[in-house]
Design an enzyme around this catalytic site. Structure first.
Site, mmCIF file in Angstrom:
data_model
loop_
_atom_site.group_PDB
_atom_site.id
_atom_site.type_symbol
_atom_site.label_atom_id
_atom_site.label_comp_id
_atom_site.label_asym_id
_atom_site.label_seq_id
_atom_site.Cartn_x
_atom_site.Cartn_y
_atom_site.Cartn_z
ATOM 1 N N CYS A 59 -66.164 51.943 -92.233
ATOM 2 C CA CYS A 59 -66.405 53.331 -91.807
ATOM 3 C C CYS A 59 -65.998 53.564 -90.360
ATOM 4 O O CYS A 59 -66.852 53.785 -89.491
ATOM 5 C CB CYS A 59 -67.869 53.669 -92.030
ATOM 6 S SG CYS A 59 -68.284 53.493 -93.761
ATOM 7 N N GLU A 60 -64.741 53.470 -90.100
ATOM 8 C CA GLU A 60 -64.176 53.693 -88.764
ATOM 9 C C GLU A 60 -62.752 54.208 -88.954
ATOM 10 O O GLU A 60 -62.026 53.694 -89.816
ATOM 11 C CB GLU A 60 -64.042 52.372 -87.990
ATOM 12 C CG GLU A 60 -65.314 51.628 -87.766
ATOM 13 C CD GLU A 60 -65.788 51.689 -86.328
ATOM 14 O OE1 GLU A 60 -65.089 52.278 -85.477
ATOM 15 O OE2 GLU A 60 -66.863 51.152 -86.086
ATOM 16 N N GLY B 149 -48.333 30.568 -75.821
ATOM 17 C CA GLY B 149 -47.812 31.915 -75.637
ATOM 18 C C GLY B 149 -46.516 32.251 -76.332
ATOM 19 O O GLY B 149 -46.112 33.422 -76.352
ATOM 20 N N GLU C 150 -50.090 24.190 -75.153
ATOM 21 C CA GLU C 150 -51.224 24.710 -75.925
ATOM 22 C C GLU C 150 -50.759 25.777 -76.910
ATOM 23 O O GLU C 150 -51.231 26.915 -76.886
ATOM 24 C CB GLU C 150 -52.259 25.312 -74.964
ATOM 25 C CG GLU C 150 -52.753 24.341 -73.897
ATOM 26 C CD GLU C 150 -53.508 25.033 -72.763
ATOM 27 O OE1 GLU C 150 -53.635 26.285 -72.791
ATOM 28 O OE2 GLU C 150 -53.972 24.328 -71.856
ATOM 29 N N PRO C 151 -49.827 25.449 -77.801
ATOM 30 C CA PRO C 151 -49.346 26.483 -78.732
ATOM 31 C C PRO C 151 -50.394 26.810 -79.791
ATOM 32 O O PRO C 151 -51.069 25.908 -80.294
ATOM 33 C CB PRO C 151 -48.120 25.831 -79.374
ATOM 34 C CG PRO C 151 -48.430 24.369 -79.339
ATOM 35 C CD PRO C 151 -49.211 24.136 -78.078
ATOM 36 N N GLY C 152 -50.539 28.065 -80.115
ATOM 37 C CA GLY C 152 -51.458 28.477 -81.170
ATOM 38 C C GLY C 152 -50.708 29.258 -82.229
ATOM 39 O O GLY C 152 -50.375 28.762 -83.300
ATOM 40 N N ARG C 153 -50.359 30.496 -81.868
ATOM 41 C CA ARG C 153 -49.700 31.411 -82.794
ATOM 42 C C ARG C 153 -48.425 30.819 -83.391
ATOM 43 O O ARG C 153 -48.141 30.977 -84.574
ATOM 44 C CB ARG C 153 -49.353 32.687 -82.031
ATOM 45 C CG ARG C 153 -48.883 33.830 -82.898
ATOM 46 C CD ARG C 153 -48.340 34.966 -82.033
ATOM 47 N NE ARG C 153 -49.191 35.327 -80.943
ATOM 48 C CZ ARG C 153 -50.101 36.310 -80.958
ATOM 49 N NH1 ARG C 153 -50.269 37.012 -82.049
ATOM 50 N NH2 ARG C 153 -50.809 36.572 -79.888
ATOM 51 N N ARG D 276 -56.417 42.504 -85.838
ATOM 52 C CA ARG D 276 -55.287 42.667 -84.911
ATOM 53 C C ARG D 276 -54.712 44.100 -84.876
ATOM 54 O O ARG D 276 -54.431 44.612 -83.796
ATOM 55 C CB ARG D 276 -54.178 41.647 -85.207
ATOM 56 C CG ARG D 276 -54.664 40.181 -85.136
ATOM 57 C CD ARG D 276 -53.527 39.172 -85.106
ATOM 58 N NE ARG D 276 -52.775 39.273 -83.880
ATOM 59 C CZ ARG D 276 -51.627 39.877 -83.762
ATOM 60 N NH1 ARG D 276 -51.029 40.402 -84.828
ATOM 61 N NH2 ARG D 276 -51.024 39.949 -82.604
ATOM 62 N N TYR E 206 -54.926 45.689 -81.246
ATOM 63 C CA TYR E 206 -53.684 45.705 -80.450
ATOM 64 C C TYR E 206 -52.606 46.593 -81.047
ATOM 65 O O TYR E 206 -51.463 46.545 -80.599
ATOM 66 C CB TYR E 206 -53.086 44.293 -80.335
ATOM 67 C CG TYR E 206 -54.078 43.181 -80.155
ATOM 68 C CD1 TYR E 206 -54.756 43.013 -78.948
ATOM 69 C CD2 TYR E 206 -54.337 42.285 -81.190
ATOM 70 C CE1 TYR E 206 -55.673 41.989 -78.791
ATOM 71 C CE2 TYR E 206 -55.253 41.258 -81.037
ATOM 72 C CZ TYR E 206 -55.919 41.126 -79.834
ATOM 73 O OH TYR E 206 -56.822 40.113 -79.675
HETATM 74 N N1 LLP Z 1 -53.910 28.552 -73.960
HETATM 75 C C1 LLP Z 1 -54.740 29.477 -73.456
HETATM 76 C C2 LLP Z 1 -55.436 29.187 -72.190
HETATM 77 C C3 LLP Z 1 -54.930 30.702 -74.106
HETATM 78 O O1 LLP Z 1 -55.754 31.622 -73.583
HETATM 79 C C4 LLP Z 1 -54.238 30.956 -75.331
HETATM 80 C C5 LLP Z 1 -54.419 32.221 -76.034
HETATM 81 C C6 LLP Z 1 -53.393 29.953 -75.824
HETATM 82 C C7 LLP Z 1 -53.247 28.769 -75.118
HETATM 83 C C8 LLP Z 1 -52.641 30.117 -77.120
HETATM 84 O O2 LLP Z 1 -51.705 31.135 -77.040
HETATM 85 P P1 LLP Z 1 -50.663 31.362 -78.229
HETATM 86 O O3 LLP Z 1 -49.709 30.176 -78.247
HETATM 87 O O4 LLP Z 1 -51.406 31.455 -79.490
HETATM 88 O O5 LLP Z 1 -49.985 32.613 -77.865
HETATM 89 N N2 LLP Z 1 -56.096 37.599 -80.203
HETATM 90 C C9 LLP Z 1 -54.769 37.854 -79.687
HETATM 91 C C10 LLP Z 1 -54.210 36.666 -78.945
HETATM 92 C C11 LLP Z 1 -55.111 36.177 -77.841
HETATM 93 C C12 LLP Z 1 -54.586 34.949 -77.159
HETATM 94 C C13 LLP Z 1 -55.606 34.338 -76.301
HETATM 95 N N3 LLP Z 1 -55.208 33.147 -75.636
HETATM 96 C C14 LLP Z 1 -53.863 38.285 -80.841
HETATM 97 O O6 LLP Z 1 -54.337 38.406 -81.969
HETATM 98 O O7 LLP Z 1 -52.683 38.566 -80.619
#
Ligand code: LLP
Length: 424
Positions: A348-349, A244, A279-282, A318, A322
């Site tokens: 086409c949107e 997050g 659980e970092p993603g972004r 995105r 959002y």
């Molecule tokens: N763990 C869980 C359980 C999650 O649901 C998520 C993201 C993460 C970790 C990773 O979160 P992060 O570190 O990336 O913030 N599609 C949206 C974001 C959706 C996030 C969903 N869950 C966007 O483009 O902003």
């Protein structure tokens, strides 16, 4: 922080000019900088190294949903990353990338029994279970196979992450987690169910969070839950704090530095002696990627000017989903006078609109532009809407580069479809 800089006026990914890649693979495409991926993973994982006491070293499980290309996962696996997965497909990707089951956590509200079985076979580190019904299903699947599923229960801390409504997950009316006031009851059930070893507490309150306050509140609540459950005799060894952490999108909002995030979590969790899981993603992938697109046309109508690109909302969802804004950079800068344009794609949107009133200097058809901060939730959310093939992904590492997912041909797209005889 990223590794996209100009050389002789041309935007490069590390040591490779984007013009060179565009020439070879065509547009649009995604490009990722290996150096940025590695750096962000290290900043995060090294920040937490040494925390957690005797319960086990912290586990940084990259959230595969953010950027799931197998080459990227392989690169992160080599750095030591684990994986946070939410489907059987992501499990297959993580395993294909060489991530060991013992470094995989399985999140998500709707795991099927087939997915549970596959994850048990892979001997994953932990299932993050989100409901009593899911817990019972997992118990049956594990008991039938004669194994015990390691489980953390995801509790809903009822904390507002202060982020976009559509990516908030930790408020009590969101679909995620077990309600706070039912957690003790569900842990008691978990103790009695066969095939379940409930070892941990899990929280995840949302994505693109730009203040430490909600993180601290959620971590405090989770820590409080660990203490309460231990007092009730549960063996709680793990605390999963989800992902997050927000990143800068060029919108003037400055998210906390990873070091400040680490310090906040450390303060709250130090007394607990738990294995910490993240659980970092972004935070790892976002600024490691660009989407490069070519300007097709400009047009002026009514009071507005439009810049029409060959990338559309299906390639980068995105903004349409959002209202997210991705800074647009010319690959080769022009001197001419700047004017405001609405940045649109060919779909086409009316929602195929990336941004409004973006100042472009003398844009000409054929010019290349890069949408920044597109590494996370970019390629993974793309679709083939309007039968526009998924766009290629390219990985750059220093002077080297490779296509890590190629553009499918129309024949390949159509090959998945069948016309039954009875249509005639
Ligand atoms: N763990 C869980 C359980 C999650 O649901 C998520 C993201 C993460 C970790 C990773 O979160 P992060 O570190 O990336 O913030 N599609 C949206 C974001 C959706 C996030 C969903 N869950 C966007 O483009 O902003």
């Amino acid at each position: 922080m990223d590794h996209f800089t100009r050389k002789d006026g041309v935007l490069c990914a590390e040591g490779v000019a984007l013009t060179e890649i565009a020439e070879a693979v065509g547009t649009p495409f995604y490009v990722y900088a290996a150096a940025t991926l590695r750096r962000h993973y290290r900043v995060f994982a090294e920040g937490f190294a040494g925390l957690g006491g005797s319960a086990g070293a912290p586990l940084t499980a990259f959230s595969v949903k953010a950027l799931s290309n197998v080459a990227v996962l392989t690169l992160l696996a080599k750095e030591g990353a684990g994986a946070d997965i939410v489907s059987g497909g992501e499990l297959a990707r993580a395993l294909a990338a060489g991530i060991l089951g013992e470094r995989i956590v399985f999140s998500g509200v709707g795991k099927t029994r087939e997915e549970m079985a596959a994850a048990l076979d892979a001997e994953i580190h932990q299932f993050n279970v989100e409901s009593e019904a899911e817990l019972r299903a997992l118990s049956e699947v594990a008991a039938a196979r004669g194994v015990e599923a390691p489980v953390a229960l995801r509790v809903n801390p009822d904390v507002d992450a202060g982020t976009h409504d559509r990516i908030s997950t930790g408020r009590k009316d969101d679909k995620f987690g077990i309600p706070w006031d039912r957690a003790e009851e569900v842990f008691a059930l978990a103790r009695d169910l066969p095939g379940i070893a409930a070892l941990g507490v899990d929280v995840h309150i949302g994505s693109q969070i730009t203040s430490l306050t909600p993180f601290e509140a959620a971590a405090r609540r989770a820590a409080e839950m660990v203490t309460r459950l231990r007092a009730l005799g549960h063996r709680i060894e793990r605390l999963d704090l989800g992902g997050g952490l927000g990143i800068p999108y060029g919108d003037g909002v400055t998210p906390p530095e990873p070091a400040a995030y680490v310090e906040t979590i450390r303060r709250v969790t130090d007394p607990l002696d738990v294995q910490l899981i993240f659980e970092p993603g972004r935070m790892i992938a976002g600024n490691a990627g660009l989407m490069v697109s070519r300007l097709l046309y400009t047009k002026h109508q009514s009071a507005r000017s439009f810049a029409i690109f060959d990338a559309g909302m299906n390639d980068l969802m995105r903004p349409a989903l959002y209202g997210a804004r991705h800074t647009l950079l010319p690959v080769t800068e022009r001197e001419g006078e700047a004017a405001p344009y609405d940045i649109v794609g060919p779909v086409c949107e009316s929602t195929d609109l990336f941004d409004k009133d973006v100042s472009l200097a003398d844009p000409r058809p054929g010019d290349l532009y890069a949408f920044k901060t597109a590494g996370a939730y970019g390629a993974v959310q793309a679709s083939q809407y309007n039968t526009r093939p998924l766009i290629p992904e390219v990985l750059v590492d220093g002077e080297r580069w490779a296509v890590i997912r190629r553009r499918p041909s129309y024949e390949e797209i159509l090959a998945l479809e069948d016309v039954p005889d009875w249509i005639g």
